[in-house]
Write an enzyme that holds these catalytic residues in place. Structure first.
Site, short mmCIF file in Angstrom:
data_model
loop_
_atom_site.label_atom_id
_atom_site.label_comp_id
_atom_site.label_asym_id
_atom_site.label_seq_id
_atom_site.Cartn_x
_atom_site.Cartn_y
_atom_site.Cartn_z
N GLU A 53 60.38 19.74 45.52
CA GLU A 53 60.30 18.35 45.03
C GLU A 53 61.55 17.98 44.24
O GLU A 53 61.48 17.55 43.09
CB GLU A 53 59.01 18.13 44.21
CG GLU A 53 57.78 18.28 45.08
CD GLU A 53 56.49 17.77 44.45
OE1 GLU A 53 56.49 17.38 43.28
OE2 GLU A 53 55.47 17.75 45.18
N GLU A 73 52.65 21.44 50.73
CA GLU A 73 51.68 21.12 49.66
C GLU A 73 50.79 19.99 50.14
O GLU A 73 51.30 18.89 50.44
CB GLU A 73 52.38 20.73 48.35
CG GLU A 73 52.93 21.91 47.59
CD GLU A 73 53.44 21.54 46.20
OE1 GLU A 73 52.85 20.66 45.55
OE2 GLU A 73 54.45 22.16 45.78
O1 AHR Z 1 50.51 21.57 43.09
C1 AHR Z 1 50.80 21.00 41.86
C2 AHR Z 1 52.16 20.33 41.82
O2 AHR Z 1 52.17 19.27 42.71
C3 AHR Z 1 53.32 21.18 42.25
O3 AHR Z 1 53.81 21.98 41.24
C4 AHR Z 1 54.33 20.17 42.65
O4 AHR Z 1 55.20 20.64 43.65
C5 AHR Z 1 53.50 18.99 43.11
O5 AHR Z 1 53.91 17.81 42.51
#
Ligand code: AHR
Length: 524
Positions: free
Chosen positions: A207, A328
């Site tokens: 991110e 994710e």
């Molecule tokens: O999964 C929680 C958070 O969500 C992670 O650390 C990040 O990559 C995303 O914003």
């Protein structure tokens, strides 16, 4: 891929006759008036559903690592080298194919050298993203690699681009992967590990448009090129490098990276997209049908985003050299009352199981481009598969979906066509039924079916063409309420059981899908 009109493409001669059902032992003609028909083209499969689509993600966040996996060698909780035995056994049970670590946002403030050597000598740090707690670095590189070995899973390591250096990441690769004499390989030996582990999957930052450095897409693309250059291949191990991808519907990020990063330098491009309403996340278990509908609507909307990101990738990479890595995803609600807001602990209900099943069906369908995905996060955080509390452990409905769906790992995706009835709430509609089919290495066909309608069972007729399988058996995950969930007090409220509402005859498998259910059939 869906075939637009498979009836036109397949002559009737391909239709099969399914003769009997191993569960009911009878055969009879198809029922009239079925609501939903699914045509599965069993002789048309070309793409493999990578098992890595069924991957996981565990961050130094809340009680995912500490208390989730790691209890330390002095713990009375049964463990092997400090890692909980119950958790390892549960995750081995679903054949966890890969595990992404150490973050997440944590990855871009993690300095791996703080997590090697004698535990008592490791420096401590503040986990600024997640609750401001002290991270004592007792779970570091060797502990993670031991965990992966115990799980029989492939590590996916996310390096620090945001606050690290090219040298730091380059040395981490050398430490893990170089066999010969070198500063990092020698340091590894000093720390008790002779042979390199040969880690293949590397994320280059996380991110980086946000917590990983607030970079522009152009700046990150340039940084990626630098970092990736110095992540070296050692011995026969060719690294699979994953560029930190877009947030949800930020198509410009995907486009810029596809344009500015030479494709030979990038094996995968990631995407993060959570099922949530950031302004009003709501409770994981205290909800009515309006919130139920809304979460499933948001989950289904991710399909459009995946398709648009894929369309951009196709434009720049028609030969499919760069994979989409959906590293994710999952539901994100308000934390459970009374828990640390920075620990992201939420319960997990049948609604989450439906989100998992819908998403996995779609990832299977797009397996030509999507080669890896990681649900967030494995234990005690967000859409968890496992909860732990002291010596107790409970498996969530999401875990059970992964258990049922493991039959799709590395199987050949079978194209299907489906005309779903609507699930209607308050004048708005969603497709009620979702399906995915595959054939495994032994020739067995598996079909995963989802009915998200919380009030209506739906009859489905499966027309399986180009196969001569004869028996059907299945498992079902369903619940008495929309928000049914498992807890330490009642760990088996939502668990899979044998599915018996299936009939076979004249080439058709008929299934009655109960309201809010996930069914996986085995046809052989
Ligand atoms: O999964 C929680 C958070 O969500 C992670 O650390 C990040 O990559 C995303 O914003």
């Amino acid at each position: 891929m869906y075939l637009e009109d498979p009836m036109k493409k397949l002559p009737n001669a391909f239709a099969i006759t399914l003769l009997s059902c191993c569960m009911t032992g009878w055969s009879q003609p198809a029922r009239e008036g079925l609501q939903t028909r699914i045509i599965i083209n069993a002789d048309q499969g070309q793409e493999t559903i990578s098992r890595h689509i069924y991957g996981h993600f565990s961050e130094h966040l809340g009680h995912c690592i500490y208390g989730g996996y790691w209890v330390g060698t002095d713990s009375e909780i049964p463990n092997t080298n400090g890692i909980r035995n119950d958790v390892v056994e549960a995750l081995r049970g679903i054949h966890i194919p890969n595990l992404r670590w150490p973050g997440g946002c944590f990855a871009d403030e993690y300095h791996w050298m703080d997590g090697i050597g004698p535990a008592s000598a490791r420096p401590k740090m503040v986990n600024t993203h997640w609750g401001g707690v002290t991270e004592d670095n007792s779970f570091g590189t060797h502990e993670f690699m031991d965990l992966c070995e115990q799980l029989g899973t492939e590590p996916v390591i996310c390096g620090n681009v945001g606050s690290g250096s090219v040298q730091e990441m380059s040395q981490w690769v050398e430490y893990l992967n170089f066999e010969g004499i070198s500063p990092m390989a020698d340091l590894r030996r000093v720390n008790g590990r002779e042979d390199p582990w040969g880690v293949k999957f590397w994320g280059v930052g996380n991110e980086n448009w946000g917590c990983g450095g607030n970079m522009t897409a152009e700046f990150y693309a340039d940084q990626y090129r630098r970092y990736a250059t110095f992540c070296r291949n050692y011995g026969g191990n060719r690294l699979y490098k994953i560029a930190g991808g877009a947030n949800s519907e930020d198509y410009n990020w995907t486009e810029t990276l596809m344009k500015n990063i030479p494709h030979r330098m990038m094996d995968g491009l990631s995407l993060h997209y959570y099922t949530t309403n950031w302004g009003n996340k709501g409770s994981a278990t205290q909800f009515g049908e309006e919130q139920y509908f809304e979460v499933l609507r948001r989950c289904l909307r991710i399909r459009e985003a995946l398709d648009r990101h894929i369309a951009i990738m196709e434009r720049y990479d028609p030969d499919n050299n760069v994979d989409l890595v959906f590293d994710e995803w999952g539901t994100w609600y308000d934390v459970e009352p009374g828990t640390n807001p920075g620990f992201l602990f939420q319960q997990n209900s049948m609604r989450d199981a439906l989100v998992a099943a819908l998403t996995l069906n779609y990832l299977n369908d797009r397996c030509e481009r999507i080669k890896m995905a990681n649900i967030a996060q494995t234990i005690n955080v967000l859409q968890a598969l496992i909860f732990t509390e002291g010596e107790k452990m409970v498996l969530t409905p999401t875990y059970h979906v992964y258990d049922l769906y493991k039959v799709h790992h590395d199987a050949t995706m079978l194209p299907l066509s489906l005309d779903s009835p609507d699930y209607t709430f308050s004048g708005r509609t969603l497709p009620a039924v979702s399906a995915s089919a595959s054939r495994d290495e032994h020739g067995v066909i598996h079909v995963s079916l989802v009915n998200i309608d919380p009030g209506k069972p739906i009859s489905v007729s499966l027309d399986i063409r180009g196969a001569d399988e004869k028996t059907v058996k299945g498992k079902i995950l369903e619940s008495s309420e929309m928000n049914s969930h498992n807890s330490f007090e009642n760990p088996t409220e939502v668990v899979p059981v044998d599915f018996r509402d299936v009939k076979v005859g004249k080439g058709i498998v008929e299934v009655n899908l109960p309201a809010r259910s996930v069914v996986v059939l085995e046809i052989s």
